[in-house]
Enzyme design. Structure first.
Site, mmCIF file in Angstrom:
data_model
loop_
_atom_site.group_PDB
_atom_site.id
_atom_site.type_symbol
_atom_site.label_atom_id
_atom_site.label_comp_id
_atom_site.label_asym_id
_atom_site.label_seq_id
_atom_site.Cartn_x
_atom_site.Cartn_y
_atom_site.Cartn_z
ATOM 1 N N ALA A 157 -117.244 65.365 -5.260
ATOM 2 C CA ALA A 157 -118.173 65.387 -6.395
ATOM 3 C C ALA A 157 -117.630 64.498 -7.520
ATOM 4 O O ALA A 157 -118.376 63.728 -8.123
ATOM 5 C CB ALA A 157 -118.366 66.815 -6.889
ATOM 6 N N ARG A 162 -109.395 62.468 5.512
ATOM 7 C CA ARG A 162 -110.736 62.639 6.091
ATOM 8 C C ARG A 162 -111.022 61.568 7.137
ATOM 9 O O ARG A 162 -111.754 61.810 8.099
ATOM 10 C CB ARG A 162 -111.786 62.580 4.979
ATOM 11 C CG ARG A 162 -111.735 63.794 4.072
ATOM 12 C CD ARG A 162 -113.137 64.322 3.794
ATOM 13 N NE ARG A 162 -113.069 65.658 3.247
ATOM 14 C CZ ARG A 162 -113.213 65.948 1.965
ATOM 15 N NH1 ARG A 162 -113.450 64.989 1.092
ATOM 16 N NH2 ARG A 162 -113.148 67.196 1.547
ATOM 17 N N ILE A 183 -120.352 68.562 0.006
ATOM 18 C CA ILE A 183 -119.561 67.795 -0.965
ATOM 19 C C ILE A 183 -118.662 68.767 -1.742
ATOM 20 O O ILE A 183 -119.169 69.637 -2.443
ATOM 21 C CB ILE A 183 -120.514 67.081 -1.961
ATOM 22 C CG1 ILE A 183 -121.498 66.181 -1.229
ATOM 23 C CG2 ILE A 183 -119.752 66.378 -3.069
ATOM 24 C CD1 ILE A 183 -121.066 64.787 -1.011
ATOM 25 N N ASP A 184 -117.369 68.617 -1.640
ATOM 26 C CA ASP A 184 -116.473 69.516 -2.379
ATOM 27 C C ASP A 184 -116.164 68.935 -3.767
ATOM 28 O O ASP A 184 -116.697 67.888 -4.137
ATOM 29 C CB ASP A 184 -115.201 69.801 -1.572
ATOM 30 C CG ASP A 184 -114.368 68.548 -1.335
ATOM 31 O OD1 ASP A 184 -114.630 67.511 -1.970
ATOM 32 O OD2 ASP A 184 -113.438 68.614 -0.511
ATOM 33 N N SER A 185 -115.305 69.628 -4.510
ATOM 34 C CA SER A 185 -115.026 69.197 -5.886
ATOM 35 C C SER A 185 -114.467 67.770 -5.916
ATOM 36 O O SER A 185 -114.780 66.993 -6.808
ATOM 37 C CB SER A 185 -113.990 70.111 -6.542
ATOM 38 O OG SER A 185 -114.331 71.438 -6.350
#
Lengths: 393, 81
Positions: B43, A299, B38-40
């Site tokens: 999270a 990212r 927010i992805d897994s």
């Protein structure tokens, strides 16, 4: 003498800008050492060396943009250290900027030329608008020192920078370059690869229950994500299907290592696909550790060259609360991509019984030059079997 | 620990995990994962960060109870009692 070349970090990469040499003539290098930092469309990448020896000569000057395949340095493989030249490294002819055809690319190139990646990173971390800083580097480039000065003095940044960038075009450079990289790779894929698509519905009830139980026994920071099971199951299944774990370069070339490319979505748009090396040899915990390391770096666009170039197959995972099914586009030169939709509860019949089960739609897009549907079908059936035995993954 | 202090910590942790976003603009009833993208993976990092910062352990079965800032603050207050 071994020639160290500008590596290709994907089918979409044509060139890169050498930002910094991390080794100097006379230094010994071994496989996996970082020799240089190169700015690419996919961020500032640490370039690894794959030879052992002594660095004899650096041929490219920092700040030079060179095409993939350019000889950048010479490495002496023997133990005898060659006398290094004292003169300045001779820079190769940089790529003609005129080659950049589209307006959007020109804009990113302008921004690109005016600030080093390090300066951009520091500026971004400190909410400093680069376009308002006057650069003191070569050709007016904004250096790390310029940004630090702006931060430390809380300068009212000077507006007379020389180039006019309309407000609506002050977009994040990396968003544009990532988009361009995705566009190039996916266009190449659709033009060159005859895809076939297969789909299998997999009952994930057992795997989900196993994961819930496994996580209950773990402290928070050691919890596993469902993606870990999927990656491990794919890697394990691939051992029996070498033709899917391969690249197509002048014919099919199966790969020994199973390096899973895992699609990471960038919040500002675009994707990046770092490789999880030898995923079949890793335990589920080791895969989780690898994800914890690699996703934040992906990212931040801070990956190593091998992580961008070594994938032998790709997984795209929609995750929770998304669509049921995803059909992937193969990342060339790979020959397959596996797509996982969201797990959902469905009425599912198995062994003559109807029940509510956690169901996952799994797809395989295969390169029809490399394999046929039957191979793909057998692979998905094997994957299903492996996911029914989560404890043995 | 007050509600505002908890909120401040939540926003700081969300910002650390998703630096490209601005968590402080979240409304109390908005689902923050959806709004911030927010992805897994993120999270889980957030749950780990809450654990480290506040010492509370949130079991997986409670994830569904903490989807908004309002419900998360209430959940933490209750756990801290």
């Amino acid at each position: 003498m071994i020639e160290f070349l500008m590596p290709s970090l994907g089918a979409d990469m044509e060139d890169g800008t050498l930002i910094e040499w991390r080794k100097k003539p006379g230094d010994s290098v071994k496989r996996g050492d970082i020799i240089a930092e190169v700015d690419t469309q996919k961020g500032l990448i640490e370039i690894e060396v794959f030879e052992e020896g002594t660095l004899a000569e650096l041929l490219i000057k920092e700040g030079t943009k060179v095409p993939v395949g350019t000889v950048m340095a010479l490495i002496n493989p023997s133990e005898i250290v060659l006398e290094t030249k004292k003169e300045e490294p001779i820079p190769l002819q940089p790529i003609e900027e005129k080659k950049v055809p589209e307006i959007t690319e020109k804009i990113s190139e302008q921004i690109h030329l005016k600030a080093s990646p390090l300066a951009r990173r520091i500026a971004s971390e400190n909410n400093i608008d680069l376009t308002l800083i006057k650069g003191t580097g070569e050709e007016g480039a904004i250096t790390k020192e310029d940004v630090e000065l702006a931060i430390s003095q809380q300068l009212e940044p000077q507006k007379s920078i020389g180039i006019e960038i309309p407000v609506q075009k002050k977009i994040n450079t990396s968003v544009e370059t990532i988009r361009a990289a995705v566009a190039a790779a996916m266009s190449k894929s659709n033009q060159e690869i005859p895809h076939y698509y297969l789909e299998k519905k997999i009952d994930m009830t057992l795997a989900t229950a196993w994961l819930l139980e496994a996580n209950k026994k773990r402290v928070v920071k050691d919890r596993l994500l469902p993606a870990v099971l999927l990656i491990k199951a794919v890697a394990k299944s691939l051992k029996d299907f070498p033709d899917l774990n391969a690249v197509w370069e002048n014919g099919l070339q199966p790969k020994k290592d199973i390096n899973i490319g895992f699609v990471v979505s960038l919040r500002n748009g675009g994707i990046i696909v770092p490789a999880l090396h030898q995923a079949n040899a890793k335990t589920v915990d080791e895969i989780m550790t690898a994800l914890n390391d690699i996703i934040p770096r992906a990212r931040a666009l801070k990956l190593r060259s091998s992580e961008l170039s070594d994938s032998t197959i790709t997984i795209t995972n929609i995750g929770q609360d998304g669509v049921d099914t995803v059909y992937g586009v193969i990342y060339p030169p790979q020959v397959a991509i596996i797509g996982f939709g969201s797990v959902s509860e469905e009425a599912f019949a198995a062994n003559g019984m109807l029940g509510i089960r956690s169901v996952l739609n799994v797809t395989l897009a295969g390169d029809h030059r490399a394999t046929d549907g039957l191979t793909g079908s057998r692979f998905l059936v094997t994957l299903d079997k492996n996911l029914q035995n989560p404890e043995s993954l | 620990m007050t509600e505002d202090e908890i909120k401040t910590i939540i926003f700081q942790l969300l910002k650390r995990i998703a630096p490209e976003t601005e968590p402080s603009v979240l409304k109390p009833d908005e689902k923050f994962r959806e709004i911030l993208g927010i992805d897994s993976f993120d999270a889980l990092q957030f749950i780990v960060a809450l654990n480290e910062k506040l010492g509370i352990e949130i079991p997986e079965e409670d994830y569904g109870k903490i989807t908004t800032i309002k419900t998360l603050v209430a959940y933490i207050l209750n756990k801290k009692k």
